[in-house]
Design a protein around this motif. Structure first.
Motif, PDB file in Angstrom:
ATOM      1  N   GLN A  71      33.017  33.429  57.254  1.00 15.48           N
ATOM      2  CA  GLN A  71      32.567  34.276  56.210  1.00 15.48           C
ATOM      3  C   GLN A  71      33.047  35.582  56.457  1.00 15.48           C
ATOM      4  OE1 GLN A  71      28.265  33.531  55.962  1.00 15.48           O
ATOM      5  NE2 GLN A  71      28.312  34.731  54.166  1.00 15.48           N
ATOM      6  N   ALA A  72      33.004  36.321  57.564  1.00 12.89           N
ATOM      7  CA  ALA A  72      33.371  37.850  57.641  1.00 12.89           C
ATOM      8  C   ALA A  72      35.002  37.851  57.195  1.00 12.89           C
ATOM      9  CB  ALA A  72      33.285  38.160  59.088  1.00 12.89           C
ATOM     10  N   THR A  73      35.555  36.700  57.670  1.00  7.66           N
ATOM     11  CA  THR A  73      37.104  36.822  57.196  1.00  7.66           C
ATOM     12  C   THR A  73      37.329  36.815  55.778  1.00  7.66           C
ATOM     13  OG1 THR A  73      37.686  35.716  59.277  1.00  7.66           O
ATOM     14  CG2 THR A  73      39.198  35.542  57.404  1.00  7.66           C
ATOM     15  N   SER A  74      36.412  35.822  55.053  1.00 12.32           N
ATOM     16  CA  SER A  74      36.450  35.740  53.256  1.00 12.32           C
ATOM     17  C   SER A  74      36.018  37.284  53.007  1.00 12.32           C
ATOM     18  CB  SER A  74      35.739  34.779  52.963  1.00 12.32           C
ATOM     19  OG  SER A  74      34.208  34.865  53.224  1.00 12.32           O
ATOM     20  N   MET A  75      35.095  37.765  53.474  1.00  8.83           N
ATOM     21  CA  MET A  75      34.411  39.182  53.078  1.00  8.83           C
ATOM     22  C   MET A  75      35.713  40.219  53.002  1.00  8.83           C
ATOM     23  SD  MET A  75      31.649  38.884  51.770  1.00  8.83           S
ATOM     24  CE  MET A  75      31.012  40.511  51.652  1.00  8.83           C
ATOM     25  N   ARG A  76      36.483  40.143  54.029  1.00  3.74           N
ATOM     26  CA  ARG A  76      37.674  41.076  54.315  1.00  3.74           C
ATOM     27  C   ARG A  76      38.750  40.909  53.085  1.00  3.74           C
ATOM     28  NH1 ARG A  76      37.047  40.570  60.048  1.00  3.74           N
ATOM     29  NH2 ARG A  76      38.303  38.909  60.316  1.00  3.74           N
ATOM     30  N   ASP A  77      39.020  39.427  53.101  1.00  2.14           N
ATOM     31  CA  ASP A  77      39.883  38.935  52.146  1.00  2.14           C
ATOM     32  C   ASP A  77      39.353  39.550  50.678  1.00  2.14           C
ATOM     33  OD1 ASP A  77      41.102  37.504  53.850  1.00  2.14           O
ATOM     34  OD2 ASP A  77      40.411  35.715  53.130  1.00  2.14           O
ATOM     35  N   LEU A  78      38.275  39.837  50.509  1.00  3.16           N
ATOM     36  CA  LEU A  78      37.724  40.012  48.932  1.00  3.16           C
ATOM     37  C   LEU A  78      38.026  41.800  48.608  1.00  3.16           C
ATOM     38  CD1 LEU A  78      34.374  38.624  48.309  1.00  3.16           C
ATOM     39  CD2 LEU A  78      36.313  38.564  46.848  1.00  3.16           C
ATOM     40  N   ASP A  79      38.151  42.387  49.762  1.00  5.02           N
ATOM     41  CA  ASP A  79      38.450  43.810  49.703  1.00  5.02           C
ATOM     42  C   ASP A  79      39.945  43.966  48.993  1.00  5.02           C
ATOM     43  OD1 ASP A  79      36.293  44.367  51.471  1.00  5.02           O
ATOM     44  OD2 ASP A  79      37.420  44.722  53.067  1.00  5.02           O
ATOM     45  N   ALA A  80      40.904  43.051  48.971  1.00  8.13           N
ATOM     46  CA  ALA A  80      41.813  43.015  48.317  1.00  8.13           C
ATOM     47  C   ALA A  80      41.882  43.242  46.633  1.00  8.13           C
ATOM     48  CB  ALA A  80      42.869  42.059  48.714  1.00  8.13           C
ATOM     49  N   VAL A  81      41.006  42.567  46.278  1.00  9.97           N
ATOM     50  CA  VAL A  81      40.702  42.566  44.970  1.00  9.97           C
ATOM     51  C   VAL A  81      39.751  43.732  44.239  1.00  9.97           C
ATOM     52  CG1 VAL A  81      40.681  40.050  44.612  1.00  9.97           C
ATOM     53  CG2 VAL A  81      38.362  41.209  44.826  1.00  9.97           C
ATOM     54  N   TYR A  82      39.173  44.579  45.245  1.00  8.20           N
ATOM     55  CA  TYR A  82      38.570  45.726  44.770  1.00  8.20           C
ATOM     56  C   TYR A  82      39.223  46.732  43.834  1.00  8.20           C
ATOM     57  CZ  TYR A  82      34.412  44.145  47.518  1.00  8.20           C
ATOM     58  OH  TYR A  82      33.503  43.359  48.002  1.00  8.20           O
ATOM     59  N   ASP A  83      40.456  46.972  44.051  1.00  7.49           N
ATOM     60  CA  ASP A  83      41.243  48.091  43.311  1.00  7.49           C
ATOM     61  C   ASP A  83      41.988  47.577  42.149  1.00  7.49           C
ATOM     62  OD1 ASP A  83      40.522  50.055  45.241  1.00  7.49           O
ATOM     63  OD2 ASP A  83      42.171  49.724  46.595  1.00  7.49           O
ATOM     64  N   ILE A  84      41.655  46.230  41.707  1.00  6.92           N
ATOM     65  CA  ILE A  84      42.359  45.672  40.686  1.00  6.92           C
ATOM     66  C   ILE A  84      41.730  46.224  39.456  1.00  6.92           C
ATOM     67  CG2 ILE A  84      43.024  43.540  39.384  1.00  6.92           C
ATOM     68  CD1 ILE A  84      43.183  42.149  42.210  1.00  6.92           C
ATOM     69  N   PRO A  85      42.335  46.704  38.497  1.00  9.30           N
ATOM     70  CA  PRO A  85      41.672  47.397  37.339  1.00  9.30           C
ATOM     71  C   PRO A  85      41.380  46.270  36.127  1.00  9.30           C
ATOM     72  CG  PRO A  85      44.001  47.797  37.011  1.00  9.30           C
ATOM     73  CD  PRO A  85      43.891  47.263  38.454  1.00  9.30           C
ATOM     74  N   VAL A  86      40.271  46.099  35.440  1.00  7.61           N
ATOM     75  CA  VAL A  86      39.967  44.986  34.712  1.00  7.61           C
ATOM     76  C   VAL A  86      39.612  45.884  33.316  1.00  7.61           C
ATOM     77  CG1 VAL A  86      38.953  43.556  36.228  1.00  7.61           C
ATOM     78  CG2 VAL A  86      37.449  45.230  35.429  1.00  7.61           C
ATOM     79  N   GLN A  87      39.761  45.272  32.186  1.00  6.29           N
ATOM     80  CA  GLN A  87      39.363  45.924  30.899  1.00  6.29           C
ATOM     81  C   GLN A  87      38.129  45.361  30.486  1.00  6.29           C
ATOM     82  OE1 GLN A  87      41.674  44.321  27.587  1.00  6.29           O
ATOM     83  NE2 GLN A  87      41.198  46.306  26.250  1.00  6.29           N
ATOM     84  N   ILE A  88      37.072  46.488  30.083  1.00  4.16           N
ATOM     85  CA  ILE A  88      35.639  45.942  29.919  1.00  4.16           C
ATOM     86  C   ILE A  88      35.536  46.599  28.366  1.00  4.16           C
ATOM     87  CG2 ILE A  88      33.406  46.754  30.025  1.00  4.16           C
ATOM     88  CD1 ILE A  88      34.184  47.465  33.082  1.00  4.16           C
ATOM     89  N   SER A  89      35.127  45.631  27.449  1.00  4.70           N
ATOM     90  CA  SER A  89      34.963  45.834  26.146  1.00  4.70           C
ATOM     91  C   SER A  89      33.369  45.539  25.738  1.00  4.70           C
ATOM     92  CB  SER A  89      35.839  44.868  25.294  1.00  4.70           C
ATOM     93  OG  SER A  89      37.139  45.262  25.666  1.00  4.70           O
ATOM     94  N   ALA A  90      32.949  46.297  24.778  1.00  7.55           N
ATOM     95  CA  ALA A  90      31.555  46.032  24.377  1.00  7.55           C
ATOM     96  C   ALA A  90      31.877  45.703  22.801  1.00  7.55           C
ATOM     97  CB  ALA A  90      30.509  47.423  24.548  1.00  7.55           C
ATOM     98  N   VAL A  91      31.331  44.567  22.480  1.00  5.48           N
ATOM     99  CA  VAL A  91      31.515  44.339  21.154  1.00  5.48           C
ATOM    100  C   VAL A  91      30.249  44.395  20.226  1.00  5.48           C
ATOM    101  CG1 VAL A  91      32.244  42.237  19.372  1.00  5.48           C
ATOM    102  CG2 VAL A  91      33.418  42.454  21.491  1.00  5.48           C
TER     103      VAL A  91
END
Length: 108
Positions: free
Chosen positions: A22-42
């Motif tokens: 579980q600790a390893t998988s938490m470290r693996d998530l660190d890789a996605v924290y800097d990925i930009p996402v597009q947020i839209s409000a309709v």
């Protein structure tokens, strides 16, 4: 059992007490924290013919399918994830307060 005892029983174990996987998988998530996402409000939607669209000019009003005060849809990367309310952030900026998280069926 007191209220604080109940909270402690429900709280997740501290980082150093988690199983190694579980600790390893938490470290693996660190890789996605800097990925930009597009947020839209309709605010709402409208359907019209191209001929009607071409007749629109400055000051034209397009009636949407939502009523004043209804929640707006919040999309992340074109996937509906929440609903919320429009709020004023400062004198000239708008924001969204999330009021509901939308559960999605990941299988479809």
């Amino acid at each position: 059992m007191s209220g604080s005892d109940n909270f402690e029983a429900m709280a997740p174990p501290a980082q150093d007490q988690r199983p190694q996987g579980q600790a390893t998988s938490m470290r693996d998530l660190d890789a996605v924290y800097d990925i930009p996402v597009q947020i839209s409000a309709v605010l709402g939607r409208a359907t019209m013919q191209v001929s009607q669209l071409l007749k629109l000019g400055r000051g034209a009003v397009v009636e949407l399918d939502r009523r004043l005060g209804e929640a707006v849809d919040i999309y992340v990367n074109n996937r509906l994830v929440a609903r919320g309310e429009v709020v004023m952030v400062d004198d000239n900026r708008l924001g969204i307060t999330m009021t509901e998280i939308v559960k999605s069926d990941r299988g479809g």
